[in-house]
Motif scaffolding. Structure first.
Motif, PDB file in Angstrom:
ATOM      1  N   ALA A  32       0.762  -1.139  -0.011  1.00 41.69           N
ATOM      2  CA  ALA A  32       0.001  -0.083  -0.034  1.00 41.69           C
ATOM      3  C   ALA A  32       0.938   1.420  -0.021  1.00 41.69           C
ATOM      4  CB  ALA A  32      -0.943   0.073   1.193  1.00 41.69           C
ATOM      5  N   ILE A  72       2.708   3.617  -5.496  1.00 39.84           N
ATOM      6  CA  ILE A  72       2.166   2.768  -6.668  1.00 39.84           C
ATOM      7  C   ILE A  72       0.945   2.185  -6.404  1.00 39.84           C
ATOM      8  CG2 ILE A  72       2.663   1.105  -8.486  1.00 39.84           C
ATOM      9  CD1 ILE A  72       5.751   1.920  -8.740  1.00 39.84           C
ATOM     10  N   GLY A  73       0.998   1.208  -5.439  1.00 39.36           N
ATOM     11  CA  GLY A  73      -0.120   0.601  -4.983  1.00 39.36           C
ATOM     12  C   GLY A  73      -1.626   1.362  -5.031  1.00 39.36           C
ATOM     13  N   GLU A 103      -2.012   4.586  -6.186  1.00 40.87           N
ATOM     14  CA  GLU A 103      -2.196   5.279  -7.274  1.00 40.87           C
ATOM     15  C   GLU A 103      -2.922   4.352  -8.435  1.00 40.87           C
ATOM     16  OE1 GLU A 103       0.889   8.848  -7.256  1.00 40.87           O
ATOM     17  OE2 GLU A 103       1.130   7.668  -8.908  1.00 40.87           O
ATOM     18  N   GLU A 124      -0.949  -4.990   2.769  1.00 31.87           N
ATOM     19  CA  GLU A 124       0.242  -4.137   3.134  1.00 31.87           C
ATOM     20  C   GLU A 124       0.699  -4.925   4.554  1.00 31.87           C
ATOM     21  OE1 GLU A 124       2.070  -1.456   2.236  1.00 31.87           O
ATOM     22  OE2 GLU A 124       3.029  -1.870   4.210  1.00 31.87           O
ATOM     23  N   LEU A 170      12.371   9.878  -6.541  1.00 30.73           N
ATOM     24  CA  LEU A 170      11.463  10.801  -7.156  1.00 30.73           C
ATOM     25  C   LEU A 170      12.080  11.497  -8.198  1.00 30.73           C
ATOM     26  CD1 LEU A 170       9.967  12.506  -4.092  1.00 30.73           C
ATOM     27  CD2 LEU A 170       8.854  10.772  -5.262  1.00 30.73           C
ATOM     28  N   TRP A 190       6.624  15.713  -1.515  1.00 34.80           N
ATOM     29  CA  TRP A 190       6.083  14.487  -2.181  1.00 34.80           C
ATOM     30  C   TRP A 190       4.576  14.669  -2.374  1.00 34.80           C
ATOM     31  CZ3 TRP A 190       7.781   9.329  -2.110  1.00 34.80           C
ATOM     32  CH2 TRP A 190       8.889   9.037  -1.582  1.00 34.80           C
ATOM     33  N   VAL A 191       4.129  13.894  -3.515  1.00 34.62           N
ATOM     34  CA  VAL A 191       2.809  13.922  -3.950  1.00 34.62           C
ATOM     35  C   VAL A 191       2.253  12.467  -4.128  1.00 34.62           C
ATOM     36  CG1 VAL A 191       0.928  14.631  -5.327  1.00 34.62           C
ATOM     37  CG2 VAL A 191       2.978  16.170  -4.732  1.00 34.62           C
TER      38      VAL A 191
END
Ligand code: FAD
Ligand code: NAI
Length: 475
Positions: A191, A194-195, A197, A213, A329, A358-359
């Protein structure tokens, strides 16, 4: 006689291509080598970010959000949609076209800046502080030389032990961005960014998504209050997240995958999914670089070992981006690329690791910069907190998206901003103001006294800054 350059960059992702452009701007005769191939075996510079990362994931996040809005949100605005349908083929083709535009954009930028591009794999042959020989193996093979080498070879998805990616049933980010029919049941292991999104994309398109997770806390790196709010919102949307699981056997059948795991309560579970995304982090990529041949040092986790300035153990060899320590990133890779090119030119390139934003591009988005409340507590820093909910923001109401909040953390004595955390609409854009403020070491009071346009989501930022001093005006 081999082609001679001042600077050769190995890898054309955001770290590498930006380093090459900056080096060329600074007057160096620069080459960039990248091996990524498009569907026609042609060059596709831009790395993971452009080809199977930031760009295609955001294209699908946007498309799937439109689809979800058309199905669920438009009615509230008085827009009636009849016969809503999904043309997944067109959605994926649009995503591929967005990727292609970015690949072509980078090739254009190379031309514009007079960076020589080589399509193929770059590997060290030999060298010393005066010159390194780099072999380029593409359609043809040649050796080029340069005094300065910047390694920007990126990262690869980490597979679960004994469960390689087949990209048909067991998917890395590459397969997760190219599923040809919406899976009825989609499993996601991990989680993380990537998980969440990719889980959001496929849930919006109709999949029943379950995320497994290992850790007992949801989004452990995110500020606790924000992570809790996000968990509440995601659960309401139908995303199922199970924390504290231990993954056991994974068996791929003909058309499905069976995952065995032990849940947080210790009970054995067995679930069958149509597809499984494994997103449990990424590993640095030094495959085929011949790092060992020239004595380029890696650390114990396989990253190229660098100092704070991205210098490796070899003179005039530098490394940037996902292949070195620090957050994986694109914007961190780019900043390092620029800083290294400037250091080669004798300038004082600089990357401020304290202000890297971070986003997470879920809906609502999660964005943050600086310290979380739990970090400040652990560090024993005296702080003040202020929050403001989008529920009380006029623009958010007009948008029809009032979920989430903005949270400020400021030093108790000096009022300097120590962290800003947002879950809510357009958090990815709103966070920039906080990054600028922190770069200039602003206080919460500074933001509170700056005029913000009305009505705008950014007023929530100003109000959260006011809340640090307990004087929000609209809440
Ligand atoms: P990469 O982008 O991995 O590029 C390395 C390049 O080097 C590749 O093209 C590779 O083929 C090439 N290469 C490797 N070895 C050689 C060699 N020996 N010779 C020639 N070429 C070589 N980050 C964000 O900031 N925002 C996001 O929204 C975001 N979304 C993401 C979504 C997904 C699904 C994934 C997987 C990642 C995402 N990331 C995001 C992370 C981001 O993609 C990486 O941090 C970024 O791509 C790192 O850049 P890089 O230049 O270090 O490496
Ligand atoms: P991640 O590090 O974000 O998340 C991995 C998750 O998997 C963690 O929560 C971890 O606890 C969990 N995990 C690890 N092993 C596990 C196991 N055996 N069983 C169950 N869970 C397990 O990594 P992710 O999502 O793969 O992404 C990799 C990186 O790519 C990110 O860290 C980020 O740097 C970058 N990225 C950035 C994005 C952005 O900026 N919006 C979007 C996507 C990726």
């Amino acid at each position: 006689m081999s082609k001679q350059f001042d600077v050769v960059v190995i890898g054309g992702g955001p770290g590498g291509y930006i380093a090459a452009i900056r080096a060329a701007q600074l007057g160096f005769n620069t080459a960039c080598i990248d091996e990524w191939k498009n569907a026609k075996n042609g060059p596709a510079p831009g790395g993971t970010c452009t080809n199977v990362g930031c760009i295609p994931s955001k294209a699908l996040l946007q498309s799937s959000e439109h689809y979800e809005h058309a199905g669920h949100a438009f009615a509230e605005h008085g827009i009636e949609v009849k016969g809503l349908g999904l043309n997944l083929g067109q959605m994926l083709a649009r995503k591929d076209n967005v990727v292609k535009q970015n690949n072509e954009g980078i090739l254009y930028l190379f031309k514009k800046n007079k960076v020589t591009f080589f399509h193929g794999r770059g590997s060290f042959v030999k060298g010393d502080a005066n010159a390194y020989e780099i072999n380029v193996a593409g359609a043809t093979e040649e050796t080029i030389t340069a005094k300065h080498i910047i390694v920007a070879t990126g990262s690869n998805p980490r597979a679960l032990p004994g469960t390689p990616f087949d990209e048909k049933l067991i998917l890395s980010n590459t397969g997760a961005l190219a599923i040809e029919a919406v899976p009825a049941k989609l499993g996601v292991i991990g989680a993380g960014v990537i998980g969440l999104e990719m889980g959001s994309v496929w849930r919006r398109l109709g999949s029943d998504v379950s995320v497994l997770e290992a850790l007992p806390t949801f989004l452990g790196a995110v500020d606790d209050q924000i992570a809790k709010e996000a968990a509440k919102l995601f659960t309401k949307q139908g995303l199922k997240v199970s924390l504290g699981v231990t993954i056991g056997a994974i068996t791929a059948g003909k058309n499905d995958v069976t995952v065995e795991y032990v849940d947080a309560a210790g009970a054995a579970q067995k679930v069958v999914y149509d597809k499984l995304i494994v997103s449990i982090g990424r590993t640095p990529n030094t495959i085929g670089l011949n790092a060992e041949g020239v004595g380029l040092q890696l650390d114990e986790r396989g990253f190229i070992a660098v100092d704070a300035d991205c210098k490796t153990n070899l003179p005039n060899v530098w490394a940037v981006g996902d292949v070195v320590r620090g957050p994986m990133l694109a914007h961190k890779a780019e900043e390092e690329g620029v800083a290294v090119a400037e250091r080669i030119a004798g300038q004082h390139g600089h990357v401020n690791f304290n202000t890297i934003p971070w986003v997470i591009y879920t809906s609502p988005e999660i964005a943050w910069v600086g310290k979380t409340e739990q970090q400040l507590k652990a560090d024993g820093v005296a702080y003040k907190a202020g929050t403001f909910p989008f529920l009380a923001n006029g623009r958010a109401r007009a948008l029809g998206d009032t979920s989430g909040m903005v949270k400020f953390l400021a030093d108790a004595k000096t009022d300097e901003i120590l962290g800003v955390h947002i879950v809510g609409p357009m958090a990815s854009e709103l966070i920039s103001e906080a990054v600028v403020a922190m770069e200039f070491r602003a206080s919460a009071e500074d933001i509170a006294r700056i005029c913000h346009a009305h009505p705008s989501l950014s007023e929530a930022t100003k109000e959260a800054a006011l809340a640090v001093d307990k004087r929000s005006l609209n809440f």
